[in-house]
Design a protein around this motif. Structure first.
Motif, PDB file in Angstrom:
ATOM      1  N   CYS A 145       0.885  -1.164   0.000  1.00 38.89           N
ATOM      2  CA  CYS A 145       0.000   0.000   0.000  1.00 38.89           C
ATOM      3  C   CYS A 145       0.919   1.208   0.000  1.00 38.89           C
ATOM      4  O   CYS A 145       1.885   1.267   0.772  1.00 38.89           O
ATOM      5  CB  CYS A 145      -0.886  -0.023   1.245  1.00 38.89           C
ATOM      6  N   LYS A 146       0.674   2.160  -0.866  1.00 33.34           N
ATOM      7  CA  LYS A 146       1.568   3.314  -0.992  1.00 33.34           C
ATOM      8  C   LYS A 146       1.752   4.059   0.327  1.00 33.34           C
ATOM      9  O   LYS A 146       2.839   4.556   0.605  1.00 33.34           O
ATOM     10  CB  LYS A 146       1.048   4.277  -2.068  1.00 33.34           C
ATOM     11  N   THR A 147       0.718   4.126   1.124  1.00 33.85           N
ATOM     12  CA  THR A 147       0.835   4.861   2.393  1.00 33.85           C
ATOM     13  C   THR A 147       1.738   4.146   3.393  1.00 33.85           C
ATOM     14  O   THR A 147       2.247   4.768   4.316  1.00 33.85           O
ATOM     15  CB  THR A 147      -0.555   5.087   3.027  1.00 33.85           C
ATOM     16  N   ASP A 148       1.937   2.845   3.224  1.00 31.22           N
ATOM     17  CA  ASP A 148       2.812   2.078   4.113  1.00 31.22           C
ATOM     18  C   ASP A 148       4.260   2.044   3.626  1.00 31.22           C
ATOM     19  O   ASP A 148       5.152   1.622   4.350  1.00 31.22           O
ATOM     20  CB  ASP A 148       2.321   0.626   4.229  1.00 31.22           C
ATOM     21  N   LEU A 149       4.479   2.453   2.392  1.00 34.07           N
ATOM     22  CA  LEU A 149       5.793   2.316   1.775  1.00 34.07           C
ATOM     23  C   LEU A 149       6.651   3.550   2.057  1.00 34.07           C
ATOM     24  O   LEU A 149       6.761   4.462   1.247  1.00 34.07           O
ATOM     25  CB  LEU A 149       5.637   2.091   0.267  1.00 34.07           C
ATOM     26  N   THR A 150       7.283   3.556   3.231  1.00 32.82           N
ATOM     27  CA  THR A 150       8.177   4.654   3.610  1.00 32.82           C
ATOM     28  C   THR A 150       9.431   4.598   2.758  1.00 32.82           C
ATOM     29  O   THR A 150       9.674   3.621   2.042  1.00 32.82           O
ATOM     30  CB  THR A 150       8.572   4.529   5.090  1.00 32.82           C
ATOM     31  N   THR A 151      10.255   5.621   2.856  1.00 33.36           N
ATOM     32  CA  THR A 151      11.513   5.656   2.116  1.00 33.36           C
ATOM     33  C   THR A 151      12.361   4.438   2.453  1.00 33.36           C
ATOM     34  O   THR A 151      12.921   3.793   1.567  1.00 33.36           O
ATOM     35  CB  THR A 151      12.279   6.961   2.430  1.00 33.36           C
ATOM     36  N   ARG A 152      12.464   4.113   3.717  1.00 30.80           N
ATOM     37  CA  ARG A 152      13.264   2.954   4.140  1.00 30.80           C
ATOM     38  C   ARG A 152      12.694   1.652   3.575  1.00 30.80           C
ATOM     39  O   ARG A 152      13.429   0.804   3.075  1.00 30.80           O
ATOM     40  CB  ARG A 152      13.311   2.888   5.663  1.00 30.80           C
ATOM     41  N   LYS A 153      11.383   1.480   3.647  1.00 33.77           N
ATOM     42  CA  LYS A 153      10.770   0.254   3.141  1.00 33.77           C
ATOM     43  C   LYS A 153      10.896   0.166   1.622  1.00 33.77           C
ATOM     44  O   LYS A 153      11.114  -0.919   1.072  1.00 33.77           O
ATOM     45  CB  LYS A 153       9.307   0.177   3.566  1.00 33.77           C
ATOM     46  N   LEU A 154      10.750   1.295   0.938  1.00 33.64           N
ATOM     47  CA  LEU A 154      10.917   1.316  -0.509  1.00 33.64           C
ATOM     48  C   LEU A 154      12.342   0.910  -0.873  1.00 33.64           C
ATOM     49  O   LEU A 154      12.557   0.082  -1.761  1.00 33.64           O
ATOM     50  CB  LEU A 154      10.593   2.698  -1.076  1.00 33.64           C
ATOM     51  N   PHE A 155      13.314   1.480  -0.178  1.00 32.34           N
ATOM     52  CA  PHE A 155      14.714   1.153  -0.427  1.00 32.34           C
ATOM     53  C   PHE A 155      14.957  -0.347  -0.230  1.00 32.34           C
ATOM     54  O   PHE A 155      15.555  -1.017  -1.074  1.00 32.34           O
ATOM     55  CB  PHE A 155      15.626   1.968   0.501  1.00 32.34           C
ATOM     56  N   THR A 156      14.478  -0.890   0.878  1.00 25.67           N
ATOM     57  CA  THR A 156      14.657  -2.307   1.188  1.00 25.67           C
ATOM     58  C   THR A 156      14.004  -3.182   0.121  1.00 25.67           C
ATOM     59  O   THR A 156      14.588  -4.171  -0.344  1.00 25.67           O
ATOM     60  CB  THR A 156      14.063  -2.636   2.571  1.00 25.67           C
ATOM     61  N   THR A 157      12.804  -2.816  -0.283  1.00 25.41           N
ATOM     62  CA  THR A 157      12.084  -3.569  -1.309  1.00 25.41           C
ATOM     63  C   THR A 157      12.828  -3.542  -2.637  1.00 25.41           C
ATOM     64  O   THR A 157      12.954  -4.575  -3.313  1.00 25.41           O
ATOM     65  CB  THR A 157      10.657  -2.980  -1.479  1.00 25.41           C
ATOM     66  N   VAL A 158      13.337  -2.377  -3.015  1.00 20.49           N
ATOM     67  CA  VAL A 158      14.058  -2.243  -4.285  1.00 20.49           C
ATOM     68  C   VAL A 158      15.349  -3.059  -4.258  1.00 20.49           C
ATOM     69  O   VAL A 158      15.653  -3.790  -5.206  1.00 20.49           O
ATOM     70  CB  VAL A 158      14.327  -0.755  -4.608  1.00 20.49           C
ATOM     71  N   ILE A 159      16.118  -2.966  -3.179  1.00 22.33           N
ATOM     72  CA  ILE A 159      17.378  -3.712  -3.103  1.00 22.33           C
ATOM     73  C   ILE A 159      17.120  -5.213  -3.122  1.00 22.33           C
ATOM     74  O   ILE A 159      17.804  -5.974  -3.819  1.00 22.33           O
ATOM     75  CB  ILE A 159      18.195  -3.300  -1.865  1.00 22.33           C
ATOM     76  N   ALA A 160      16.121  -5.676  -2.383  1.00 21.28           N
ATOM     77  CA  ALA A 160      15.781  -7.104  -2.394  1.00 21.28           C
ATOM     78  C   ALA A 160      15.367  -7.548  -3.797  1.00 21.28           C
ATOM     79  O   ALA A 160      15.741  -8.634  -4.254  1.00 21.28           O
ATOM     80  CB  ALA A 160      14.662  -7.387  -1.388  1.00 21.28           C
ATOM     81  N   SER A 161      14.627  -6.701  -4.493  1.00 27.48           N
ATOM     82  CA  SER A 161      14.193  -7.024  -5.852  1.00 27.48           C
ATOM     83  C   SER A 161      15.381  -7.068  -6.810  1.00 27.48           C
ATOM     84  O   SER A 161      15.471  -7.965  -7.654  1.00 27.48           O
ATOM     85  CB  SER A 161      13.172  -5.997  -6.343  1.00 27.48           C
ATOM     86  N   LEU A 162      16.295  -6.122  -6.687  1.00 26.71           N
ATOM     87  CA  LEU A 162      17.486  -6.110  -7.546  1.00 26.71           C
ATOM     88  C   LEU A 162      18.367  -7.328  -7.267  1.00 26.71           C
ATOM     89  O   LEU A 162      18.935  -7.919  -8.185  1.00 26.71           O
ATOM     90  CB  LEU A 162      18.286  -4.821  -7.349  1.00 26.71           C
ATOM     91  N   ARG A 163      18.477  -7.696  -6.012  1.00 22.17           N
ATOM     92  CA  ARG A 163      19.250  -8.895  -5.651  1.00 22.17           C
ATOM     93  C   ARG A 163      18.625 -10.133  -6.308  1.00 22.17           C
ATOM     94  O   ARG A 163      19.326 -10.978  -6.858  1.00 22.17           O
ATOM     95  CB  ARG A 163      19.292  -9.048  -4.137  1.00 22.17           C
ATOM     96  N   GLY A 164      17.308 -10.225  -6.251  1.00 22.42           N
ATOM     97  CA  GLY A 164      16.613 -11.339  -6.896  1.00 22.42           C
ATOM     98  C   GLY A 164      16.816 -11.341  -8.404  1.00 22.42           C
ATOM     99  O   GLY A 164      17.052 -12.385  -9.015  1.00 22.42           O
ATOM    100  N   TYR A 165      16.727 -10.166  -9.010  1.00 18.98           N
ATOM    101  CA  TYR A 165      16.940 -10.032 -10.458  1.00 18.98           C
ATOM    102  C   TYR A 165      18.349 -10.476 -10.830  1.00 18.98           C
ATOM    103  O   TYR A 165      18.540 -11.235 -11.789  1.00 18.98           O
ATOM    104  CB  TYR A 165      16.696  -8.587 -10.888  1.00 18.98           C
ATOM    105  N   GLN A 166      19.340 -10.012 -10.072  1.00 21.99           N
ATOM    106  CA  GLN A 166      20.735 -10.362 -10.356  1.00 21.99           C
ATOM    107  C   GLN A 166      20.951 -11.870 -10.256  1.00 21.99           C
ATOM    108  O   GLN A 166      21.618 -12.467 -11.090  1.00 21.99           O
ATOM    109  CB  GLN A 166      21.680  -9.619  -9.399  1.00 21.99           C
TER     110      GLN A 166
END
Length: 194
Positions: A145-166
């Motif tokens: 939910c966009k309202t739950d996605l703080t800067t820290r959570k967004l960063f964590t989600t993006v890095i985890a996703s990039l790690r999975g992609y790699q």
């Protein structure tokens, strides 16, 4: 493996100044490694601005982020058809229709046959889409939910996703190398038997 956390680690807020402009992440260094390409799909321009701003200092494996932008499902699919190295799609659920993002996620996997790109669904109206059924029914990597996605959570989600992609990309390359080796071996055996 190096991961650089955004400068404002203490920031747990998703709001930024409306005057935020394109970040340095938008412009990859000429002599540095190619940036991770992230496609932001949302019909709200402010979401694009906030996302870019929130991730402007993110670095993973020595690579910054570069952003592509789509404001509809159709635009997103057009970009994904022509750009092969997109690592992550941050995809709004509700755009032209209440399920536009879900349709895009399905078409990425089924029609475009893209199993590598990581997909993170985001919604501003969580009551419209049931998280459990979406995660079970669609090949996505996260749902927020966009309202739950703080800067820290967004960063964590993006890095985890990039790690999975790699990881998937490395596995895909190894599989291709093994297939090439197998094909060469078959060709050599066929030549030897001829």
């Amino acid at each position: 493996m190096d991961v650089k956390v955004p400068d404002d680690e203490s920031s747990d807020t998703w709001m930024i100044d409306d005057d935020a402009t394109a970040s340095a992440a938008e412009q990859p260094a000429a002599n540095g490694p190619a940036p991770w390409r992230v496609l932001i799909v949302d019909d709200d321009v402010d979401v694009h601005v906030v996302t870019k701003f929130s991730l402007s200092n993110a670095v993973f494996m020595g690579r910054r982020l570069s952003f592509l932008h789509a404001y509809s499902g159709a635009e997103a699919l057009n970009i994904l058809r022509t750009e092969e190295d997109i690592a992550l799609v941050l995809l709004d659920v509700i755009m032209e229709t209440t399920d536009a993002g879900l349709k895009v996620a399905k078409r990425i996997r089924d029609e475009l046959k893209n199993d590598l790109v990581r997909i993170v669904l985001r919604t501003g109206q969580p009551g419209q889409a049931l998280e459990h059924s979406i995660i079970l029914d669609y090949d996505i990597n996260d749902f927020w939910c966009k309202t739950d996605l703080t800067t820290r959570k967004l960063f964590t989600t993006v890095i985890a996703s990039l790690r999975g992609y790699q990881s998937l990309l490395e596995s895909h390359r190894k599989l291709e190398a093994l297939q090439k080796e197998l094909d060469e071996t078959k060709a050599q055996l066929a030549a030897a038997q001829a």
